[in-house]
Structure formats: structure tokens, C-alpha cells
Design a protein around this motif. Sequence first.
Motif, PDB file in Angstrom:
ATOM      1  N   TYR A  95      25.641  36.708  39.239  1.00 35.81           N
ATOM      2  CA  TYR A  95      25.121  36.825  40.583  1.00 35.81           C
ATOM      3  C   TYR A  95      23.641  36.471  40.604  1.00 35.81           C
ATOM      4  CZ  TYR A  95      29.484  39.282  40.324  1.00 35.81           C
ATOM      5  OH  TYR A  95      30.786  39.591  40.054  1.00 35.81           O
TER       6      TYR A  95
ATOM      7  N   GLY B 193      27.229  46.255  45.681  1.00 30.32           N
ATOM      8  CA  GLY B 193      28.390  45.383  45.609  1.00 30.32           C
ATOM      9  C   GLY B 193      27.883  43.961  45.695  1.00 30.32           C
ATOM     10  N   ALA B 194      28.337  43.090  44.796  1.00 30.99           N
ATOM     11  CA  ALA B 194      27.792  41.734  44.758  1.00 30.99           C
ATOM     12  C   ALA B 194      28.880  40.717  44.477  1.00 30.99           C
ATOM     13  CB  ALA B 194      26.697  41.628  43.685  1.00 30.99           C
ATOM     14  N   THR B 195      28.690  39.531  44.994  1.00 32.03           N
ATOM     15  CA  THR B 195      29.545  38.400  44.685  1.00 32.03           C
ATOM     16  C   THR B 195      28.777  37.120  45.019  1.00 32.03           C
ATOM     17  OG1 THR B 195      31.777  37.480  44.964  1.00 32.03           O
ATOM     18  CG2 THR B 195      30.645  38.194  46.960  1.00 32.03           C
TER      19      THR B 195
ATOM     20  N   SER C 254      24.269  34.031  47.164  1.00 30.78           N
ATOM     21  CA  SER C 254      24.812  35.196  46.458  1.00 30.78           C
ATOM     22  C   SER C 254      24.683  36.392  47.395  1.00 30.78           C
ATOM     23  CB  SER C 254      24.037  35.441  45.163  1.00 30.78           C
ATOM     24  OG  SER C 254      24.567  36.541  44.452  1.00 30.78           O
TER      25      SER C 254
ATOM     26  N   TYR D 291      33.394  39.447  50.919  1.00 31.26           N
ATOM     27  CA  TYR D 291      33.293  40.243  49.684  1.00 31.26           C
ATOM     28  C   TYR D 291      34.676  40.732  49.263  1.00 31.26           C
ATOM     29  CZ  TYR D 291      32.221  44.098  46.524  1.00 31.26           C
ATOM     30  OH  TYR D 291      32.197  44.933  45.434  1.00 31.26           O
ATOM     31  N   GLU D 292      35.445  41.236  50.220  1.00 30.81           N
ATOM     32  CA  GLU D 292      36.773  41.769  49.912  1.00 30.81           C
ATOM     33  C   GLU D 292      37.690  40.684  49.343  1.00 30.81           C
ATOM     34  OE1 GLU D 292      40.275  44.354  52.174  1.00 30.81           O
ATOM     35  OE2 GLU D 292      38.762  43.295  53.338  1.00 30.81           O
TER      36      GLU D 292
ATOM     37  N   ALA E  99      36.726  37.926  47.731  1.00 24.94           N
ATOM     38  CA  ALA E  99      36.142  37.176  46.614  1.00 24.94           C
ATOM     39  C   ALA E  99      36.958  37.382  45.339  1.00 24.94           C
ATOM     40  CB  ALA E  99      34.698  37.612  46.382  1.00 24.94           C
TER      41      ALA E  99
ATOM     42  N   ASP F 154      35.905  37.262  42.348  1.00 25.89           N
ATOM     43  CA  ASP F 154      35.081  37.921  41.327  1.00 25.89           C
ATOM     44  C   ASP F 154      33.969  38.680  42.044  1.00 25.89           C
ATOM     45  OD1 ASP F 154      33.903  38.718  38.971  1.00 25.89           O
ATOM     46  OD2 ASP F 154      32.843  36.822  38.643  1.00 25.89           O
ATOM     47  N   ALA F 155      33.966  39.992  41.920  1.00 28.60           N
ATOM     48  CA  ALA F 155      32.959  40.800  42.611  1.00 28.60           C
ATOM     49  C   ALA F 155      32.559  41.983  41.738  1.00 28.60           C
ATOM     50  CB  ALA F 155      33.486  41.300  43.951  1.00 28.60           C
TER      51      ALA F 155
END
Length: 410
Positions: free
Chosen positions: A47, A187-189, A224, A266-267, A269, A271-272
Motif C-alpha cells: 500500500y 483498513g487499506a487497499t 491507494s 474496499y469490500e 478488493a 487484497d486488503a
Amino acid sequence: MERTTGRGRALVVGLGIAGIATALRLRQVGWEPVVVERAPARRSSGYFIVLFGAGIASARRLGVLEAIGDRSGPHVTSYEVDRAGRRRPGMNPFAMAAGPRPLLRGDVERGLFAALPDDVEIRYSTVPTHIAQDDTAAEVTLHDTAAGTTVTERFDLVVGADGMRSTVRRLVFGPEEYLHPLNYMIGATVLDGPVDGFGLHEGLVLAEPGRSVWAFPFADHAPSLLFSYRTGDIDAEFRRPPIESIRAAFGPEPTGPLLEGLLTRYEQAPDALFDSVQQVRMPRWHRGRVVLIGDSAWCVTLYAGMGASSGMAGGELLGTMLQRHPGDLPGALRAWEARMRPFIHLQQDSALPGRRIFTPHDRKEYLLRAGMMRLMRMPGVGKAMGRRMFNGKDMRAKNIDVAALPARTS
């Protein structure tokens, strides 16, 4: 005082930024590094990160700065937004000449990994399960989780670069709790395209009391995405699916189209990341022949913005100290820690003011942050404030050349 001759053999646990930088530098100074990694293959994702002066200087000395690259550019723009989608110009320190470099974590790892000589041994799906030390070596039991086999080998040095929840730290420094929660979650992606209604080079910040969402822009890549919010119960956040915890943190108000779109992406993605924000604070980073580096030792948190830079600087400096103290491992580790510790203390202390910019804790901090953003938008004031912030005490500390720091004498 211990004296050894010949080429040292080192076990590096963890194939992230700190681990690869350490292995590379150890190989450059004549050591034989063996790298073990829990995952079945080297990760290629990652990220948003920022490489500051300390990391840039280390990358240059390691010979990987050009390979790491730079995703900043003059057309990269960021906006302050609200749930209704109204936008105002935001702050973009990456447009400044010779400023910090916005990157993806994978950029740094790929650049470092490509520089590793082919003769550096890497074992995937492998974890240490026991570490014992005597006057001559560290004896490490390694378990191959894929093959189900176990071996015990001897090393002159063991480097724990295996992250915030380090196995090496637990095996050598004991069960004492070194994690210090800040009571925030992230929370990141990485998005697969621009934010709806924005250009590819455009990012945004939606900051509210106790919560925020950021889309970090790049010159040549989709943004990102980062959600950050305050919590009073970290364990409860992990008892739900990540998206449910994030949605609860941003409720009960209606999300609006912009925020709803970001939550949905985000939900969906592939890869998160979802984790708590914690610092690692330890009175000592080495014990005998074992040393911790990067998040294993000091985890400054993303709010300080120095994880990649400090991890790379720590690994590079360790090899340099071993080179300067040939045959004297205890002396090399003491000298390394004496140089690193004041620098890391500055970065850990900077996490609080950094967090206020990322995610204001309450309405008071939110209003202070909003006032600063309004000043930044005033003609002639924004650039002056940007230069002041960029050249201020906190930023100078991020740009310190660790290798040039005087050793602490106490």
C-alpha cells in the motif's frame, strides 16, 4: 570481548523492506545471509508509503534508489472533501522539489530484492520455532511449514525483521508485551482505477472527528485507499468482518455516494489490510547474538510515516557497524543501537502530531485541523506554510542521515 575471524553467517527472519535491506547490506560487507520467510512466496503487493530523507539516503548507499523509483509528479493533486462530495484544494507536499517520495510498498521491496545477489539463500514457508545461544553461536530450529520438516542450524547472528508481531521477539525477549496500542484501526487497499468523479492523479481526504478516509494519489498509478478510525475496543473490531467494523465506525450518518463508493471498493478488493495501530517500544533491541530491526523493534506506525525509511536505514546501518567492528559482534550491536535509538525516539514521538493530521481524535482536533487547511488555501499563505512544515523540526528529523548521527554516549 568476543573475537571471531572469517565470514559471519546470519539468519534474517522476514522478507519485507527491513529484512531485504539487511540481507543486502550484510552481503555487501562480506557476510553470508540466509533469509527465511513465513509466506510461500515473496509478496508483490503493498500500500501507500512515503520514503523520506533517511530512507532515500540509505537506498542510495545500497545502490537501489533508481530501481525503487518515485511516483510523485507535478500534476498529482489532493482535495479535502466532505460526504456530499464538495471539494477544496488540499495539501500536496510531494510536489515540492527534493521532497519525500510517495511509493507503493512493493516498489521498495522489488528494488531491494532485485539487488540481492543470486547466491543469497531464501527459504519460503519457513519459521523459527526455537532460538538458543552460547558463546560461539545462536542455534535456531527452523520449521518448513510446506514440507513439514524441521532443521536446527547455527548462525553467528540472528536478525528479527518479522514485523510488529515478531516471532523472533517472542522467542528471545520473552512474552512481555511490547505492543502499545494507540486505539486506532486502519483498513487499506490499492484501487484498480481512479476514485469515481476524480482523475487518475487526484486524491482526497475526508476527515471527521475520530475517523477519516484517504485516497493517496500517484503520478502513474491508481490511488491507494486508507480508512482510519478511533476505537475504544480493539478486540471487538476483529470479531466482525473488516468491512462491517469500518462501516460501523463511519456510521450512523448516511454515507453519501462518494464514501459509499470507497467502502464498496474496499469490500470488493482482492487484497486488503485491516489491523490495529500499535507501536513497539522496547528498552533494548539486541540480546546476545539476536537483534531486532524495523517494526519488530520499534514500529513507529503509519502516522509517523517512517516505517519504510527507518527499516531500510536500520538494516543498512547494521551492516555498516559490523564492517566497522570486525570480529566484535557485541560492540557492533551496541554502536548500531546507540545511533538508531535517538532517531527512532523522534519518529515514535512524531506519531501523535501525525495522527492529528491523518485522523483528528475529536471535534477540537477536527476544528484545529480544518483551520490549518483553510490557512493553507489562502493566497500566498499555503506555499509559505508548506515550506515551513516541510523544513520544520519534524520533517528535518525524518530527513536525518542515520549513518552520520553521532553515537549516544550514555
